[in-house]
Design an enzyme around this catalytic site. Structure first.
Site, short mmCIF file in Angstrom:
data_model
loop_
_atom_site.label_atom_id
_atom_site.label_comp_id
_atom_site.label_asym_id
_atom_site.label_seq_id
_atom_site.Cartn_x
_atom_site.Cartn_y
_atom_site.Cartn_z
N PHE A 117 0.85 -1.19 0.00
CA PHE A 117 0.00 0.00 0.00
C PHE A 117 0.89 1.24 0.00
CE2 PHE A 117 -4.40 1.44 0.70
CZ PHE A 117 -5.08 0.35 0.20
N GLN A 237 -6.85 15.66 3.07
CA GLN A 237 -6.22 14.81 2.05
C GLN A 237 -7.10 14.63 0.82
OE1 GLN A 237 -5.82 10.26 2.29
NE2 GLN A 237 -3.79 11.00 2.88
N HIS A 239 -7.40 12.10 -2.23
CA HIS A 239 -6.97 10.79 -2.71
C HIS A 239 -6.77 10.87 -4.22
CE1 HIS A 239 -6.92 6.51 -3.55
NE2 HIS A 239 -6.95 6.25 -2.26
N LEU A 249 -14.37 6.54 -4.72
CA LEU A 249 -12.99 6.11 -4.53
C LEU A 249 -12.69 4.78 -5.23
CD1 LEU A 249 -10.46 7.03 -2.97
CD2 LEU A 249 -11.12 5.41 -1.19
N GLU A 252 -6.28 2.40 -3.49
CA GLU A 252 -4.94 2.09 -3.97
C GLU A 252 -4.62 0.61 -3.84
OE1 GLU A 252 -2.11 3.93 -0.56
OE2 GLU A 252 -3.82 5.07 -1.25
N ARG A 283 -0.35 9.72 -0.80
CA ARG A 283 -1.48 10.26 -1.56
C ARG A 283 -1.36 11.74 -1.87
NH1 ARG A 283 -6.15 7.18 2.01
NH2 ARG A 283 -5.91 5.12 1.05
N HIS A 363 -10.91 13.45 0.38
CA HIS A 363 -11.05 12.12 0.96
C HIS A 363 -11.03 12.06 2.48
CE1 HIS A 363 -10.85 7.80 1.22
NE2 HIS A 363 -9.63 7.81 1.73
N ARG A 404 -2.25 11.47 5.77
CA ARG A 404 -2.45 10.10 6.25
C ARG A 404 -1.99 9.09 5.22
NH1 ARG A 404 -6.08 6.31 5.28
NH2 ARG A 404 -7.70 7.63 4.38
#
Length: 597
Positions: A117, A237, A239, A249, A252, A283, A363, A404
């Protein structure tokens, strides 16, 4: 008519953080959970890709590496004592979920299977590592189901489809909440020894967002209106892989299985920006890189999007699957069933044969209600509020800092939801009920009645749309002073127009017209704090990127911001300016360094 209830502990929100906290507290005291919706419909259920823990089941891994990634990913604004707790306790939390019955994917040896990730590395950044535990691409859904079943087992009382309009904090002590029963419109007053807020984020202030329509932040706004601070609200954030124009979304996890980002020329452009992690860079960086490609004229067909390509032939050509192995369409269908289905349903694209248009989508809020490491809400940089707790996205520990990492939201939910729930339960065991102030529900009732009776010419949907557009355009991925001042002025203008709204539905039962108006008031307050916080931070860090201050400034800005309302103190939307205090970042193991991938 107002209905009265009394519980030792009241938890607002039935997502992952609320359910984990409820489960822990219910072992020590009696607990009520209040939720806008049926618990398993909560937004945690949309989390697709996984939940990180350095189990080392697929490759060597250590909690120190994970802590480093979290601190570096958050651009060194992370409080490192919190990051160490997250990294250390993630392993125990995963095994606790497993023992509750969560159906993780398994290796042939029967261990929990893990995938790569974004931003998660081995040996302090030398390369990607398989750290994300998963249940296909439905990990959040499985967490919700597992926790909800266990809460029922432990006799947690649920109040579903209740709308929290006020959090009762009087003389520095939490005393309960006021909620509207959506089905009837009647008020319910919940008297409690302690309250924990786990109401999720507030991304509906942006036009393109992955957030559900329910994520409007009214419990967060309620504390702000009561004079309590909000922390690091400038950090929101985006994304990188939201479905074009819709914002839905695409996790990822797709890139963790080998998917790549391509510009309009068909180039894997991340080779030029993040040559080590490429498509699995953090991100905030990927979102900026996408915008830069579009600005340079390398969007697809000259438009403002690029492609996410998970075609097996593309993955195999680049060798981008974990270990460089060859993948097949059948394997991808098994590991990414929901993601692939969304590509087909929402875009009409066959992802095994063609790439998918994507763009950054609002996001996750890194900022929110400030707490200590046990979930206790802070009234300032050093003071706590007796009996008041928060966990999950609405809270700011701060374990995410300025950005994050992927999967860290679910880890945050279970680790700090668990810590908050235990602290809440212990508090209730030794505390007495603080008396409610006279007619504790009166302010919430007055605010709702005022909205219901409003007959102005402004429409809620129009104001909300204007708010979302100005925040997306001026306080989005790229920011500069002139645009943020424009946004701040626009939001304050919208707040004035909000006083002249008119509602069509004046009834009680299922009055969504009324509740959406109340939600808009919360979004306006939170948007104002976000824009004001972003304007005053004169540096670029993580998700907060300023064209006019493009460098990180550790000399002046290695600190958290605490935003307060400058006047008022009731449940209605705020007036006046936003004032600020600061708090030093906790640095223990890792001194700030330039962030490269």
């Amino acid at each position: 008519m107002t209905h009265h209830h009394q519980f030792d502990a009241v938890i607002v929100g039935a997502g992952g953080a609320g359910l984990m906290a409820a489960l822990q507290a219910a072992r020590l005291t009696n607990v009520a959970v209040i939720s806008k919706m049926y618990p398993t419909r909560s937004h945690t259920g949309t989390a697709q890709g996984g939940i990180a823990a350095p189990l080392g089941n697929m490759e060597e891994d250590h909690w120190e590496w994970y802590m480093y990634d979290t601190v570096k990913g958050g651009d060194y604004l992370v409080d490192q004592d919190a990051a160490e707790i997250l990294a250390r306790e993630s392993v125990e939390a995963i095994y606790e979920l497993e023992h509750m019955g969560l159906p993780f994917d398994r290796t042939q040896e029967g261990r929990i299977e893990q995938r790569r990730f974004g931003g998660h590395t081995r040996e302090y950044g030398k390369g990607p590592v398989m750290r994300s535990c998963k249940s296909a691409d439905r990990t959040g859904h499985m967490i919700l189901q597992t926790l909800y079943q266990n809460c029922i087992k432990h006799n947690v009382r649920f109040f579903d489809e209740f709308f929290v309009a006020d959090v009762l904090v009087h003389e520095g002590v939490a005393r309960g909440v006021v909620a509207v029963e959506i089905a009837t419109g009647e008020l319910h007053l919940f008297h409690a020894k302690a309250v924990l807020l786990a109401s999720g984020g507030f991304g509906r202030m942006f036009a393109v967002t992955s957030n559900a329509h329910s994520l409007t932040g009214e419990p967060v706004a309620a504390l702000y209106r009561r004079g309590l601070p909000l922390e690091d609200m400038e950090f929101f954030q985006f994304h990188p892989t939201g479905i074009y124009k819709m914002g839905i979304l695409l996790s990822e996890a797709a890139r963790g299985e080998g998917g790549v980002l391509l510009n309009g020329r068909g180039e894997r452009f991340l080779e030029n920006y993040a040559p080590t992690l490429m498509d699995l860079a953090p991100r905030d960086m990927l979102s900026r890189f996408i915008y830069q490609e579009v600005a340079a004229g390398r969007g697809v067909d000259g438009k403002d999007y690029v492609h996410l390509d998970i075609r097996p032939e593309t993955i195999n050509r680049y060798g981008s699957a974990p270990g460089g192995r060859t993948v097949t369409a059948a394997e991808l269908e098994e590991k990414l069933p929901d993601i692939i289905e969304m590509m087909r349903v929402y875009m009409g694209v066959e992802p095994m044969r063609e790439p998918v248009p994507i763009q950054p989508t609002a996001h996750y809020a890194m900022g929110g209600i400030p707490t200590d490491n046990d979930g206790r809400v802070l009234a300032g940089p050093t003071r706590t509020v007796s009996g008041l707790y928060a966990a999950g996205e609405c809270a700011c520990v701060s374990v995410h800092g300025a950005n994050r990492l992927g999967t860290n939201s679910l880890v945050d939910l279970v680790v700090f939801g668990r810590r908050g729930g235990k602290a809440l339960g212990e508090f209730c065991r030794r505390a007495d009920y603080a008396p409610l102030p006279p007619r504790a529900e009166a302010e919430a009732q007055g605010a709702l009645d005022e909205l219901r009776a409003s007959r102005g010419g402004e429409r809620v949907a129009t104001l909300r749309s204007e708010l979302q557009r100005v925040m997306m355009d001026k306080v989005g991925v790229f920011r500069k002073a002139a645009g943020m001042r424009e946004a701040l002025s626009a939001v304050r203008g919208l707040k004035e127009r909000y006083t002249q709204i008119g509602l069509d539905d004046r009834g009680a039962a299922f009055n969504t017209d009324l509740l959406e108006a109340f939600e808009l008031g919360a979004l306006l307050d939170l948007a104002e704090v976000t824009a004001a916080s972003a304007l005053q931070r004169t540096e670029s860090r993580g998700a907060h990127y300023r064209d006019d201050f493009p460098e990180r400034d550790d000399t002046h800005w290695l600190k958290h911001t605490f935003a307060y309302r400058s006047e008022g103190g009731d449940v209605r939307p705020t007036r006046g300016e936003v004032r600020f205090e600061t708090k030093p970042v906790v640095v223990t193991r890792f001194e700030p360094k330039p962030r490269t991938y």
